[in-house]
Design a protein around this motif. Structure first.
Motif, mmCIF file in Angstrom:
data_model
loop_
_atom_site.group_PDB
_atom_site.id
_atom_site.type_symbol
_atom_site.label_atom_id
_atom_site.label_comp_id
_atom_site.label_asym_id
_atom_site.label_seq_id
_atom_site.Cartn_x
_atom_site.Cartn_y
_atom_site.Cartn_z
ATOM 1 N N VAL A 1 0.880 -1.169 0.000
ATOM 2 C CA VAL A 1 0.000 0.000 0.000
ATOM 3 C C VAL A 1 0.915 1.215 0.000
ATOM 4 O O VAL A 1 1.519 1.541 1.024
ATOM 5 C CB VAL A 1 -0.925 0.031 1.233
ATOM 6 C CG1 VAL A 1 -1.812 1.276 1.198
ATOM 7 C CG2 VAL A 1 -1.775 -1.216 1.295
ATOM 8 N N PRO A 2 1.088 1.893 -1.140
ATOM 9 C CA PRO A 2 2.037 3.002 -1.215
ATOM 10 C C PRO A 2 1.454 4.286 -0.656
ATOM 11 O O PRO A 2 0.246 4.386 -0.384
ATOM 12 C CB PRO A 2 2.284 3.135 -2.719
ATOM 13 C CG PRO A 2 0.997 2.714 -3.325
ATOM 14 C CD PRO A 2 0.460 1.622 -2.433
ATOM 15 N N ALA A 3 2.318 5.285 -0.512
ATOM 16 C CA ALA A 3 1.858 6.617 -0.127
ATOM 17 C C ALA A 3 0.929 7.151 -1.210
ATOM 18 O O ALA A 3 1.138 6.906 -2.397
ATOM 19 C CB ALA A 3 3.053 7.553 0.058
ATOM 20 N N ALA A 4 -0.097 7.858 -0.805
ATOM 21 C CA ALA A 4 -1.089 8.369 -1.762
ATOM 22 C C ALA A 4 -0.524 9.583 -2.493
ATOM 23 O O ALA A 4 -0.496 10.691 -1.974
ATOM 24 C CB ALA A 4 -2.372 8.740 -1.028
ATOM 25 N N THR A 5 -0.025 9.364 -3.702
ATOM 26 C CA THR A 5 0.472 10.450 -4.530
ATOM 27 C C THR A 5 -0.228 10.398 -5.875
ATOM 28 O O THR A 5 -0.340 9.345 -6.492
ATOM 29 C CB THR A 5 1.995 10.329 -4.752
ATOM 30 O OG1 THR A 5 2.259 9.057 -5.356
ATOM 31 C CG2 THR A 5 2.749 10.429 -3.429
ATOM 32 N N VAL A 6 -0.720 11.546 -6.298
ATOM 33 C CA VAL A 6 -1.410 11.632 -7.580
ATOM 34 C C VAL A 6 -0.826 12.786 -8.363
ATOM 35 O O VAL A 6 -0.581 13.864 -7.822
ATOM 36 C CB VAL A 6 -2.932 11.846 -7.395
ATOM 37 C CG1 VAL A 6 -3.616 11.969 -8.746
ATOM 38 C CG2 VAL A 6 -3.534 10.705 -6.594
ATOM 39 N N SER A 7 -0.567 12.576 -9.637
ATOM 40 C CA SER A 7 -0.004 13.611 -10.501
ATOM 41 C C SER A 7 -0.957 13.890 -11.647
ATOM 42 O O SER A 7 -1.620 12.991 -12.156
ATOM 43 C CB SER A 7 1.355 13.145 -11.048
ATOM 44 O OG SER A 7 1.837 14.045 -12.020
ATOM 45 N N ASN A 8 -1.033 15.167 -12.039
ATOM 46 C CA ASN A 8 -1.876 15.545 -13.169
ATOM 47 C C ASN A 8 -1.247 15.188 -14.504
ATOM 48 O O ASN A 8 -1.934 15.156 -15.522
ATOM 49 C CB ASN A 8 -2.172 17.046 -13.123
ATOM 50 C CG ASN A 8 -3.049 17.407 -11.939
ATOM 51 O OD1 ASN A 8 -3.914 16.636 -11.550
ATOM 52 N ND2 ASN A 8 -2.813 18.574 -11.361
ATOM 53 N N THR A 9 0.047 14.968 -14.515
ATOM 54 C CA THR A 9 0.744 14.565 -15.737
ATOM 55 C C THR A 9 1.313 13.163 -15.527
ATOM 56 O O THR A 9 1.699 12.803 -14.408
ATOM 57 C CB THR A 9 1.886 15.542 -16.072
ATOM 58 O OG1 THR A 9 2.797 15.601 -14.959
ATOM 59 C CG2 THR A 9 1.340 16.937 -16.336
ATOM 60 N N PRO A 10 1.377 12.358 -16.574
ATOM 61 C CA PRO A 10 1.872 10.984 -16.409
ATOM 62 C C PRO A 10 3.308 10.936 -15.882
ATOM 63 O O PRO A 10 4.184 11.643 -16.378
ATOM 64 C CB PRO A 10 1.785 10.421 -17.833
ATOM 65 C CG PRO A 10 0.772 11.263 -18.523
ATOM 66 C CD PRO A 10 0.924 12.633 -17.945
ATOM 67 N N LEU A 11 3.508 10.167 -14.851
ATOM 68 C CA LEU A 11 4.843 9.899 -14.337
ATOM 69 C C LEU A 11 5.220 8.493 -14.759
ATOM 70 O O LEU A 11 4.437 7.558 -14.595
ATOM 71 C CB LEU A 11 4.874 10.011 -12.811
ATOM 72 C CG LEU A 11 4.566 11.385 -12.212
ATOM 73 C CD1 LEU A 11 4.560 11.302 -10.692
ATOM 74 C CD2 LEU A 11 5.582 12.418 -12.674
ATOM 75 N N ARG A 12 6.427 8.356 -15.294
ATOM 76 C CA ARG A 12 6.858 7.055 -15.786
ATOM 77 C C ARG A 12 7.928 6.453 -14.891
ATOM 78 O O ARG A 12 8.723 7.157 -14.287
ATOM 79 C CB ARG A 12 7.405 7.174 -17.205
ATOM 80 C CG ARG A 12 6.426 7.710 -18.205
ATOM 81 C CD ARG A 12 6.982 7.606 -19.600
ATOM 82 N NE ARG A 12 6.121 8.273 -20.560
ATOM 83 C CZ ARG A 12 6.076 7.989 -21.844
ATOM 84 N NH1 ARG A 12 6.866 7.058 -22.340
ATOM 85 N NH2 ARG A 12 5.265 8.631 -22.656
ATOM 86 N N GLU A 13 7.910 5.147 -14.871
ATOM 87 C CA GLU A 13 8.934 4.399 -14.159
ATOM 88 C C GLU A 13 9.453 3.314 -15.082
ATOM 89 O O GLU A 13 8.671 2.630 -15.739
ATOM 90 C CB GLU A 13 8.336 3.782 -12.901
ATOM 91 C CG GLU A 13 9.296 2.931 -12.093
ATOM 92 C CD GLU A 13 8.630 2.313 -10.885
ATOM 93 O OE1 GLU A 13 8.765 2.899 -9.790
ATOM 94 O OE2 GLU A 13 7.958 1.278 -11.029
ATOM 95 N N HIS A 14 10.768 3.185 -15.151
ATOM 96 C CA HIS A 14 11.374 2.075 -15.871
ATOM 97 C C HIS A 14 11.522 0.915 -14.897
ATOM 98 O O HIS A 14 12.167 1.045 -13.859
ATOM 99 C CB HIS A 14 12.744 2.462 -16.429
ATOM 100 C CG HIS A 14 12.670 3.362 -17.621
ATOM 101 N ND1 HIS A 14 13.758 3.616 -18.429
ATOM 102 C CD2 HIS A 14 11.640 4.043 -18.160
ATOM 103 C CE1 HIS A 14 13.391 4.429 -19.406
ATOM 104 N NE2 HIS A 14 12.120 4.705 -19.259
ATOM 105 N N VAL A 15 10.931 -0.209 -15.234
ATOM 106 C CA VAL A 15 11.056 -1.426 -14.435
ATOM 107 C C VAL A 15 12.076 -2.317 -15.132
ATOM 108 O O VAL A 15 11.900 -2.698 -16.294
ATOM 109 C CB VAL A 15 9.713 -2.154 -14.291
ATOM 110 C CG1 VAL A 15 9.871 -3.393 -13.416
ATOM 111 C CG2 VAL A 15 8.661 -1.212 -13.702
ATOM 112 N N LEU A 16 13.147 -2.636 -14.434
ATOM 113 C CA LEU A 16 14.269 -3.341 -15.043
ATOM 114 C C LEU A 16 14.068 -4.853 -14.959
ATOM 115 O O LEU A 16 13.457 -5.365 -14.017
ATOM 116 C CB LEU A 16 15.571 -2.934 -14.357
ATOM 117 C CG LEU A 16 15.797 -1.425 -14.202
ATOM 118 C CD1 LEU A 16 17.190 -1.147 -13.668
ATOM 119 C CD2 LEU A 16 15.570 -0.676 -15.510
#
Length: 271
Positions: free
Chosen positions: A22-37
């Protein structure tokens, strides 16, 4: 909050680890990307809240495409980019080579290098599984339900890995040459590759590349670690250009950019 646990003994030939988050509740108006290796393993994930998994085809893709709430991630040889704009509560497992046939009834190479909605493999049982996990009210209880679901699936169709491939996988992680693995198997090169891909998803040369890269990542500890080139040579790279080329292709960024990103988890990097 992240809870991890080892699976019960009867699941360990197929499941490397289990987790609930259960992560911290963070919401962004623009897409945030994550590279999963890539790690060389498959994974099975149930998203219990937040948006469905959304992936991006490439750096120019601004919209992405949705996969779903119950997903099988096949073994990969390079990163994938996912949307992390919204917080998600999820439960999942990292699966060992050999799990694909036992859990999904398919050879691992048919699921490799992509994500597959679980309902394409389990039918309506995927939705029922999601409902059962969701009904549990705490992370520990959700992991127990998830473990029970995996146990039910595996007991209905147990699949032992071919002993020659199990031995080859153990030696490949230690850097043994692929030619030696083929010779030790007693099979022709073509037959060995076929059996290997069936279990691991990737051909041995491609999996070897991922495992060598992961040896570097396991040794990297941030600003106070050894220089990248020293870690690379210790892991079996021939020289720094070889390492830099592999690093860029596997992660989608340079070692310097990765270090600047300072990821909290080595295989999850904001990009």
């Amino acid at each position: 909050m992240l809870l991890t646990r080892a699976p019960a003994s009867w699941l360990r030939p197929y499941v490397r680890s289990m987790w609930a988050m259960v992560p911290a509740a963070t919401v962004s108006n623009t897409p945030l990307r994550e590279h999963v290796l890539p790690t060389g393993d498959m994974h099975l994930v149930f998203r219990l809240s937040g948006p469905p998994l959304r992936l991006f085809a490439d750096a120019e893709d601004r919209t992405g495409y949705t996969v779903g709430y119950a997903i099988v991630g096949g073994a990969r040889s390079a990163f994938y980019a996912r949307d992390v704009s919204g917080a998600t509560h999820s439960v999942g497992a990292q699966l060992r080579p050999g799990a694909a046939r036992a859990l999904f009834g398919l050879p691992a190479h048919e699921l490799a290098e992509r994500h597959t909605p679980l309902d394409a493999l389990w039918g309506t049982a995927a939705a029922h599984a999601l409902e059962r996990i969701h009904a549990a009210d705490a992370l520990e209880a959700q992991l127990e339900v998830f473990e029970a679901l995996l146990t039910e699936r595996l007991r209905s169709r147990p699949q032992a890995m071919h002993p020659a491939i199990a031995q080859a996988l153990a030696r490949l992680g230690g850097g043994a040459p692929i030619g030696e693995l083929v010779a030790a198997s007693g099979y022709s090169h073509r037959r060995f590759i076929s059996l290997f891909r069936d279990a691991a998803g990737l051909p041995p040369k491609r999996l070897e590349r991922v495992l060598r890269f992961q040896r570097v990542m396991a040794a990297w500890t941030g600003a106070h670690t050894l220089p990248w080139v020293d870690l690379a040579l210790q892991a079996g790279y021939s020289d720094q250009p070889h390492f830099n080329r592999d690093f860029l292709e596997i992660t989608g960024m340079t070692p310097q950019a990765y270090a600047r990103a300072a990821p909290a988890s080595p295989n999850h990097v904001r990009a």
